[in-house]
Design a protein around this motif. Structure first.
Motif, PDB file in Angstrom:
ATOM      1  N   TRP A  18       0.828  -1.211   0.000  1.00  0.00           N
ATOM      2  CA  TRP A  18       0.000   0.000   0.000  1.00  0.00           C
ATOM      3  C   TRP A  18       0.856   1.252   0.000  1.00  0.00           C
ATOM      4  O   TRP A  18       1.960   1.275   0.545  1.00  0.00           O
ATOM      5  N   ARG A  73      -2.158   6.278   1.822  1.00  0.00           N
ATOM      6  CA  ARG A  73      -3.287   5.422   2.235  1.00  0.00           C
ATOM      7  C   ARG A  73      -3.022   4.830   3.619  1.00  0.00           C
ATOM      8  O   ARG A  73      -3.938   4.711   4.424  1.00  0.00           O
ATOM      9  N   ASN A  99      -7.728  -5.531  -2.929  1.00  0.00           N
ATOM     10  CA  ASN A  99      -7.338  -4.123  -2.854  1.00  0.00           C
ATOM     11  C   ASN A  99      -8.071  -3.358  -1.761  1.00  0.00           C
ATOM     12  O   ASN A  99      -8.189  -2.135  -1.836  1.00  0.00           O
ATOM     13  N   THR A 100      -8.560  -4.064  -0.746  1.00  0.00           N
ATOM     14  CA  THR A 100      -9.309  -3.422   0.325  1.00  0.00           C
ATOM     15  C   THR A 100      -8.756  -3.843   1.677  1.00  0.00           C
ATOM     16  O   THR A 100      -8.494  -5.016   1.915  1.00  0.00           O
ATOM     17  N   ARG A 140      -9.827  -3.723   5.667  1.00  0.00           N
ATOM     18  CA  ARG A 140     -10.945  -3.511   6.592  1.00  0.00           C
ATOM     19  C   ARG A 140     -10.383  -3.563   8.001  1.00  0.00           C
ATOM     20  O   ARG A 140      -9.720  -4.528   8.376  1.00  0.00           O
ATOM     21  N   THR A 190     -11.854   7.459   4.682  1.00  0.00           N
ATOM     22  CA  THR A 190     -12.062   6.079   4.231  1.00  0.00           C
ATOM     23  C   THR A 190     -13.154   6.025   3.165  1.00  0.00           C
ATOM     24  O   THR A 190     -13.817   7.011   2.886  1.00  0.00           O
ATOM     25  N   HIS A 191     -13.323   4.858   2.593  1.00  0.00           N
ATOM     26  CA  HIS A 191     -14.347   4.684   1.559  1.00  0.00           C
ATOM     27  C   HIS A 191     -15.689   4.246   2.134  1.00  0.00           C
ATOM     28  O   HIS A 191     -16.737   4.561   1.580  1.00  0.00           O
ATOM     29  N   ARG A 192     -15.658   3.497   3.214  1.00  0.00           N
ATOM     30  CA  ARG A 192     -16.872   3.021   3.869  1.00  0.00           C
ATOM     31  C   ARG A 192     -16.601   2.862   5.359  1.00  0.00           C
ATOM     32  O   ARG A 192     -15.483   2.558   5.754  1.00  0.00           O
ATOM     33  N   GLU A 205     -13.439   0.674   5.805  1.00  0.00           N
ATOM     34  CA  GLU A 205     -12.745   0.046   4.686  1.00  0.00           C
ATOM     35  C   GLU A 205     -12.101   1.119   3.848  1.00  0.00           C
ATOM     36  O   GLU A 205     -12.656   2.205   3.660  1.00  0.00           O
ATOM     37  N   LEU A 206     -10.927   0.801   3.359  1.00  0.00           N
ATOM     38  CA  LEU A 206     -10.162   1.701   2.512  1.00  0.00           C
ATOM     39  C   LEU A 206      -9.688   0.895   1.318  1.00  0.00           C
ATOM     40  O   LEU A 206      -9.168  -0.207   1.475  1.00  0.00           O
ATOM     41  N   ASP A 207      -9.920   1.437   0.131  1.00  0.00           N
ATOM     42  CA  ASP A 207      -9.492   0.777  -1.095  1.00  0.00           C
ATOM     43  C   ASP A 207      -8.145   1.342  -1.532  1.00  0.00           C
ATOM     44  O   ASP A 207      -7.893   2.531  -1.362  1.00  0.00           O
ATOM     45  N   SER A 208      -7.315   0.484  -2.132  1.00  0.00           N
ATOM     46  CA  SER A 208      -6.033   0.960  -2.635  1.00  0.00           C
ATOM     47  C   SER A 208      -6.258   1.801  -3.880  1.00  0.00           C
ATOM     48  O   SER A 208      -7.306   1.730  -4.524  1.00  0.00           O
TER      49      SER A 208
END
Length: 122
Positions: free
Chosen positions: A27, A31, A64-65, A67, A100-102, A117-120
């Motif tokens: 990563w 990020r 690519n996530t 959590r 974060t994304h979610r 959750e964070l996506d690359s």
């Protein structure tokens, strides 16, 4: 003071473990920094609102996530409300949402898990 001791062994170990896992998985540094900051917020919330001295932290990286879940012993689910004007506290979940994304919370038999959750970038 709004934030407990951010140099506590629990927070330091959790952040280092998250950083190491994400770095090994390739990563990017920005990020990793976002994930560390969001993790710190969730741990502080577990101390302050979940009344949990040593929250459980779980990090899972799939594809690519990443959590990250933080467990505490309170059944009260997080409430993302805006802080009062001039308030020193109350922006933590807004920060998590922005980094974060979610994110969300799942009730458990004993307390709850608050996660993000964070996506690359790739």
């Amino acid at each position: 003071m709004c934030t407990p001791n951010l140099n506590s062994p629990t927070l330091t170990l959790a952040r280092q473990s998250l950083r190491d896992a994400m770095a090994r998985a390739g990563w990017e540094d920005d990020r990793i920094f976002d994930a560390e900051l969001a993790l710190a917020e969730l741990i502080v919330n577990a101390w302050r609102h979940g009344l949990t001295v040593a929250p459980v932290v779980l990090v899972v990286i799939v594809d690519n996530t990443v959590r990250v879940s933080v467990g505490d012993e309170s059944h009260d689910l997080p409430d993302r409300r805006g802080p009062r004007e001039l308030a020193e506290c109350g922006r933590g979940l807004q920060l998590v949402e922005g980094l974060t994304h979610r994110w969300g919370a799942d009730p458990q038999k004993r307390g709850k898990l608050v996660w993000f959750e964070l996506d690359s970038a790739t």
